[in-house]
Scaffold this active site. Sequence first.
Site, PDB file in Angstrom:
ATOM      1  N   TYR A 292      28.921  44.513  43.562  1.00  0.00           N
ATOM      2  CA  TYR A 292      29.422  44.473  44.945  1.00  0.00           C
ATOM      3  C   TYR A 292      28.300  44.803  45.925  1.00  0.00           C
ATOM      4  O   TYR A 292      27.735  45.893  45.899  1.00  0.00           O
ATOM      5  CB  TYR A 292      30.613  45.426  45.129  1.00  0.00           C
ATOM      6  CG  TYR A 292      31.876  44.944  44.421  1.00  0.00           C
ATOM      7  CD1 TYR A 292      32.013  43.630  43.982  1.00  0.00           C
ATOM      8  CD2 TYR A 292      32.938  45.811  44.191  1.00  0.00           C
ATOM      9  CE1 TYR A 292      33.155  43.184  43.334  1.00  0.00           C
ATOM     10  CE2 TYR A 292      34.095  45.377  43.550  1.00  0.00           C
ATOM     11  CZ  TYR A 292      34.191  44.059  43.120  1.00  0.00           C
ATOM     12  OH  TYR A 292      35.323  43.630  42.482  1.00  0.00           O
TER      13      TYR A 292
ATOM     14  N   HIS B 299      34.043  42.449  33.574  1.00  0.00           N
ATOM     15  CA  HIS B 299      34.410  41.752  34.813  1.00  0.00           C
ATOM     16  C   HIS B 299      34.975  40.339  34.615  1.00  0.00           C
ATOM     17  O   HIS B 299      35.985  39.978  35.206  1.00  0.00           O
ATOM     18  CB  HIS B 299      33.165  41.690  35.719  1.00  0.00           C
ATOM     19  CG  HIS B 299      33.471  41.644  37.175  1.00  0.00           C
ATOM     20  ND1 HIS B 299      32.624  42.134  38.110  1.00  0.00           N
ATOM     21  CD2 HIS B 299      34.511  41.151  37.871  1.00  0.00           C
ATOM     22  CE1 HIS B 299      33.131  41.959  39.314  1.00  0.00           C
ATOM     23  NE2 HIS B 299      34.280  41.361  39.197  1.00  0.00           N
TER      24      HIS B 299
HETATM   25  N1  LIG Z   1      38.076  41.552  39.342  1.00  0.00           N
HETATM   26  C1  LIG Z   1      37.654  40.617  40.152  1.00  0.00           C
HETATM   27  O1  LIG Z   1      37.215  39.534  39.755  1.00  0.00           O
HETATM   28  C2  LIG Z   1      37.745  40.880  41.634  1.00  0.00           C
HETATM   29  C3  LIG Z   1      37.468  39.852  42.553  1.00  0.00           C
HETATM   30  C4  LIG Z   1      37.553  40.151  43.912  1.00  0.00           C
HETATM   31  C5  LIG Z   1      37.917  41.439  44.325  1.00  0.00           C
HETATM   32  N2  LIG Z   1      38.162  42.415  43.405  1.00  0.00           N
HETATM   33  C6  LIG Z   1      38.583  43.773  43.811  1.00  0.00           C
HETATM   34  O2  LIG Z   1      39.757  43.669  44.564  1.00  0.00           O
HETATM   35  C7  LIG Z   1      39.597  44.304  45.834  1.00  0.00           C
HETATM   36  C8  LIG Z   1      40.414  43.585  46.850  1.00  0.00           C
HETATM   37  O3  LIG Z   1      40.008  42.229  46.968  1.00  0.00           O
HETATM   38  P1  LIG Z   1      40.124  41.477  48.362  1.00  0.00           P
HETATM   39  O4  LIG Z   1      39.221  42.106  49.362  1.00  0.00           O
HETATM   40  O5  LIG Z   1      39.997  40.034  48.097  1.00  0.00           O
HETATM   41  O6  LIG Z   1      41.648  41.866  48.690  1.00  0.00           O
HETATM   42  P2  LIG Z   1      42.672  41.774  49.882  1.00  0.00           P
HETATM   43  O7  LIG Z   1      43.266  43.123  50.004  1.00  0.00           O
HETATM   44  O8  LIG Z   1      43.555  40.608  49.638  1.00  0.00           O
HETATM   45  O9  LIG Z   1      41.815  41.420  51.183  1.00  0.00           O
HETATM   46  C9  LIG Z   1      41.135  42.419  51.902  1.00  0.00           C
HETATM   47  C10 LIG Z   1      40.196  41.734  52.860  1.00  0.00           C
HETATM   48  O10 LIG Z   1      40.969  40.998  53.798  1.00  0.00           O
HETATM   49  C11 LIG Z   1      40.680  41.473  55.114  1.00  0.00           C
HETATM   50  N3  LIG Z   1      41.922  41.505  55.875  1.00  0.00           N
HETATM   51  C12 LIG Z   1      43.109  41.998  55.495  1.00  0.00           C
HETATM   52  N4  LIG Z   1      44.036  41.833  56.474  1.00  0.00           N
HETATM   53  C13 LIG Z   1      43.394  41.221  57.494  1.00  0.00           C
HETATM   54  C14 LIG Z   1      43.804  40.759  58.763  1.00  0.00           C
HETATM   55  N5  LIG Z   1      45.066  40.887  59.195  1.00  0.00           N
HETATM   56  N6  LIG Z   1      42.890  40.172  59.547  1.00  0.00           N
HETATM   57  C15 LIG Z   1      41.616  40.037  59.128  1.00  0.00           C
HETATM   58  N7  LIG Z   1      41.156  40.447  57.914  1.00  0.00           N
HETATM   59  C16 LIG Z   1      42.049  41.032  57.103  1.00  0.00           C
HETATM   60  C17 LIG Z   1      40.151  42.879  54.931  1.00  0.00           C
HETATM   61  O11 LIG Z   1      39.335  43.221  56.043  1.00  0.00           O
HETATM   62  P3  LIG Z   1      39.397  44.711  56.676  1.00  0.00           P
HETATM   63  O12 LIG Z   1      38.498  45.543  55.837  1.00  0.00           O
HETATM   64  O13 LIG Z   1      38.920  44.496  58.068  1.00  0.00           O
HETATM   65  O14 LIG Z   1      40.818  45.175  56.630  1.00  0.00           O
HETATM   66  C18 LIG Z   1      39.367  42.739  53.635  1.00  0.00           C
HETATM   67  O15 LIG Z   1      38.093  42.167  53.854  1.00  0.00           O
HETATM   68  C19 LIG Z   1      38.089  44.283  46.079  1.00  0.00           C
HETATM   69  O16 LIG Z   1      37.672  45.309  46.972  1.00  0.00           O
HETATM   70  C20 LIG Z   1      37.566  44.516  44.683  1.00  0.00           C
HETATM   71  O17 LIG Z   1      37.597  45.892  44.395  1.00  0.00           O
HETATM   72  C21 LIG Z   1      38.094  42.146  42.076  1.00  0.00           C
END
Ligand SMILES: NC(=O)c1ccc[n+]([C@@H]2O[C@H](COP(=O)([O-])OP(=O)(O)OC[C@H]3O[C@@H](n4cnc5c(N)ncnc54)[C@H](OP(=O)(O)O)[C@@H]3O)[C@@H](O)[C@H]2O)c1
Length: 332
Positions: free
Chosen positions: A58, A130
């Site tokens: 990350y 991962h």
């Molecule tokens: N295992 C894997 O392959 C894998 C892959 C991807 C991610 N992950 C893990 O899963 C976690 C979550 O993934 P994700 O970030 O894709 O999840 P998510 O919770 O679906 O999306 C969060 C993202 O969306 C933005 N967001 C949410 N609501 C919003 C809104 N109303 N307007 C604008 N932006 C908004 C957030 O920005 P703000 O910060 O501004 O709220 C943040 O960047 C990651 O941090 C990581 O730990 C794992």
Amino acid sequence: MRTQTLGAHGPTVPVICCGCMTLARGITDTDTARQSAARTVEAALALGLNHFDHADIYQGGRAESLFGDWLAEHPSLRERLVIQSKCGIRPPDDSASCTRYDFSRAHIEAAVDGSLRRLRCEYLDVLLLHRPDALVDIEELAVTVDDLVSSGKIRHIGVSNHSAAQMRLLASVLPVPLIANQMEFNPVHNALVDYGLRVNRPDNPSAADGCDALEECRLGSVTIQAWSPLARGFLSGRPATEALTDARSQAKFPLDRILQTAHAINSLARTHAVPREAVVLAWILRHPAAIQPVIGTCDPARLDACAKAVDVCLSRDQWYTVLTAGRGESIP
Ligand SMILES: NC(=O)c1ccc[n+]([C@@H]2O[C@H](COP(=O)([O-])OP(=O)(O)OC[C@H]3O[C@@H](n4cnc5c(N)ncnc54)[C@H](OP(=O)(O)O)[C@@H]3O)[C@@H](O)[C@H]2O)c1
């Protein structure tokens, strides 16, 4: 905050995990980034969210380093935290121009040491592999995991993005049980539950695509962790048109399904008098498999909105309404 056990014998964790992928992303000044990361972590802790999800890749390790900087200022809190990280993805570097997956002993050991150094702690509560490595040598992996657990560098092992069969293969040799499989899951990216609704139908995707991982996890007491649970915000206020800005988002978030699902979420948010984020996460929490959303927000106000999910219990009718919108068509 409500809690659950990760897997059958893993740590007790809140039902929502905090993903650290975008911690202070885009902030170039180090002090400002540290302050921003500290604000996010402390806002999470104030809500009872003490389970943090990392990966060595990350922001090229920067997310772990910022978290580690915060932890170094609060060493007495380490025992209260559940810290998980992932390894096994190697982005292009000096030795190769393409991304590789690598579960070799040399890579995993170096990756864990790197995460511990950046996170400034002595052990990981959970290490996730991962993405499945096509070239995995399972006997070598078993010895590696055994050594990491025996040395105290990791307490538990899990996987991410693994199919049922891939999990069974690893579980057949690993010295300790898998406690989690982290998969993408939200009302629009719903293959984990959609697969089970299409049994014996011509439009059923092949089991080889890993969708039956949900049932495998339930059978083996492995917790499914849902990444991208908020569909990156597109169901809770982020303008759907932003999904049109690049090809990957367009494919992942088809505009018609996003709009339809966001409409259903809006309506339920009004009914339950909670923020939209709470409804999206409540949809995941409603599943009887005790799926743990891994939320990615770094915004304290949005964290607060997410935490309200535990106050919402969607009815069966409401759950299927959201699923139908997310699928873009009625269930069979
Ligand atoms: N295992 C894997 O392959 C894998 C892959 C991807 C991610 N992950 C893990 O899963 C976690 C979550 O993934 P994700 O970030 O894709 O999840 P998510 O919770 O679906 O999306 C969060 C993202 O969306 C933005 N967001 C949410 N609501 C919003 C809104 N109303 N307007 C604008 N932006 C908004 C957030 O920005 P703000 O910060 O501004 O709220 C943040 O960047 C990651 O941090 C990581 O730990 C794992």
